[in-house]
Design a protein around this motif. Structure first.
Motif, short mmCIF file in Angstrom:
data_model
loop_
_atom_site.label_atom_id
_atom_site.label_comp_id
_atom_site.label_asym_id
_atom_site.label_seq_id
_atom_site.Cartn_x
_atom_site.Cartn_y
_atom_site.Cartn_z
N PHE A 255 0.87 -1.17 0.00
CA PHE A 255 0.00 0.00 0.00
C PHE A 255 0.91 1.22 0.00
CE2 PHE A 255 -2.29 -3.45 2.01
CZ PHE A 255 -3.54 -3.38 1.43
N ASN A 258 -1.02 6.19 -1.06
CA ASN A 258 -2.47 6.40 -1.06
C ASN A 258 -2.83 7.48 -0.03
OD1 ASN A 258 -3.22 3.87 -2.74
ND2 ASN A 258 -1.97 3.04 -1.08
N GLY A 261 -3.94 4.16 3.42
CA GLY A 261 -3.54 2.84 2.94
C GLY A 261 -4.67 1.83 3.07
N ILE A 277 3.23 -0.89 4.15
CA ILE A 277 2.33 0.26 4.21
C ILE A 277 3.22 1.50 4.24
CG2 ILE A 277 0.45 1.34 5.50
CD1 ILE A 277 -0.10 -1.52 6.65
N ASN A 280 1.94 6.72 2.71
CA ASN A 280 0.54 7.14 2.69
C ASN A 280 0.35 8.31 3.65
OD1 ASN A 280 -0.59 4.59 1.20
ND2 ASN A 280 0.61 3.77 2.91
N ASN A 302 4.89 7.08 6.38
CA ASN A 302 3.52 7.59 6.42
C ASN A 302 3.47 8.86 7.26
OD1 ASN A 302 2.21 5.13 5.14
ND2 ASN A 302 3.19 4.19 6.92
#
Length: 424
Positions: A255, A258, A261, A277, A280, A302
């Protein structure tokens, strides 16, 4: 006199030349006259025709074959059992909401090597079972779905390229289907499952969509080895949305970049294991969701790793967090320092978006340590990992861009300081 001759010429031409209806029935006549098990080869060319195949035959294009129609009927309708359709380009310009380029019902059909252009639905499966569709392409104009399933079970969709549709692959009340190695982009939802159980989503790429994949009231879905990236062009964008779904297994996926995620809303007993992940805005977000597990995942880059609102009993354990403080005293690969994912910065910027400029600023970090978020929004990993569970390759250009942005922010700060002093 000249007018009379012209009219006479038209009448003679109409009498000796085949009419449109006769020319349009060429393929259908061949299909109707073929015995079961026959292969009907379509010669290279363009055919303005709709066809219905209701018996086990193979319809195969030789060279560049185009079937085109703007009627409300599908260009190709497949019924009963054992039809094979391959190596054909299909264009459907019908503009009604339920129009489809290809309509499939029955069982055990094979569709291969198709190139479909449509204003509405690409392929509609209605009570169709055991159908295989692979090595094909569907292009739309963001109105209808690429593949649209209704009460269709045990089908396989493999190596499809789907662009510019509403939902790339849409399932409703359809169970035990396999979606594998498909590439879906520039659509609303990449894959969209509603009231559909025991489906497998494996090794797909879903990017530049509003939502990479959504599960709604679906059970026992396996989501493995997929890439959900750059699904961020809407305030409601996310890589994966799990809504009112349960017993979902999400493992080995990426992921990346985005808006969110993985968004889990009103969902219980879902398991996230060994996912990357990364980059994001929010890694994992829980809303009114309980009893989910997040273990052995890698969280890197992130803005906000995790958030929980009105959610409880969600287990975070043995994940790698790049933002965590790490001390491994006994050498078991786990840090002795508990990691707490506090969404303070996300909550702050939700009210004042301009504060995003101060991401990771010392003052914000100090405020976060002093003013803790409510307990129901904190997610705690009691045994964060010292090492990543999945390999992460950072782009050099990404680091360079970060340095440029940092330098610009420093220069802006100095400028404000200097001009502010001059005015005094």
């Amino acid at each position: 006199m000249k007018i009379m001759r012209y009219i006479l010429f038209l009448l003679i031409s109409a009498f000796f030349m085949p009419g449109v209806s006769e020319a349009a029935s060429i393929l259908q006549t061949e299909i109707d006259g073929a015995p079961n098990g026959a292969t009907i080869e379509i010669k290279e060319g363009e055919y303005e025709e709709t066809v219905v195949i209701s018996k086990p035959v193979t319809l195969e294009g030789k060279g560049k074959v185009l079937l085109r129609s703007c009627e409300t009927d599908p260009v190709v309708t497949i019924r009963n059992k054992g039809v094979t359709l391959k190596n054909i380009k299909v264009e459907h310009c019908g503009d009604e909401k339920e129009d489809s380029a290809i309509y499939v019902t029955g069982s055990n059909h094979i569709l291969k090597g198709l190139n479909i252009k449509t204003k509405q639905i690409g392929i509609k499966l209605d009570n169709a079972h055991g159908v295989t569709i692979h090595d094909s392409k569907i292009d739309g104009i963001n109105r209808g779905n690429g593949l649209d399933l209704w009460k269709s079970n045990r089908n396989t969709f493999d190596k499809l390229t789907i662009n510019n549709v509403a939902d790339g692959i849409y399932l409703e009340q359809s169970n035990e289907n396999t979606l594998r190695r498909n590439n879906i982009q520039d659509s609303r939802y990449g894959m969209h499952l509603m009231f559909s159980d025991d489906n497998i989503i494996d090794d797909n790429i879903s990017r530049f969509n509003t939502t990479g994949t959504e599960l709604m009231e679906s059970k026992r879905t396996v989501i493995s080895n997929n890439q959900f990236s750059s699904n961020h062009n809407s305030v409601n964008a996310q890589g994966l949305l799990i809504y009112l779904a349960s017993d979902t297994r999400v493992t080995g996926n990426e992921f990346v970049s985005n808006r969110v995620g993985i968004f889990i809303e009103k969902a219980e007993n879902n398991h996230l294991d060994s996912n990357k992940i990364m980059d994001n805005f929010t890694g994992v977000q829980f809303l009114k969701s309980n009893g989910n597990k997040v273990v052995n995942n890698t969280f890197v880059g992130n803005v906000n790793d995790a958030q929980a609102i009105e959610s409880s009993n969600n287990q975070l354990n043995r994940n790698y967090w790049d933002a965590a403080s790490k001390v491994d005293v006994n050498g078991n690969g786990e840090s002795e320092i508990v990691y707490t994912a506090d969404p303070y910065f996300l909550t702050l910027t939700a009210d004042i978006p301009e504060y995003q400029l101060f991401f990771q600023a010392p003052g914000i970090i100090l405020l976060q340590n002093m003013l803790k978020s409510p307990a129901d929004q904190l997610l705690v990993d009691s045994a964060p990992l010292m090492n990543m569970t999945m390999k992460v390759k950072k782009e050099a250009s990404s680091n360079f861009s970060l340095w440029i942005i940092s330098a610009m922010m420093i220069l802006a700060s100095f400028s404000l300081f200097i001009f502010g002093r001059k005015r005094r």
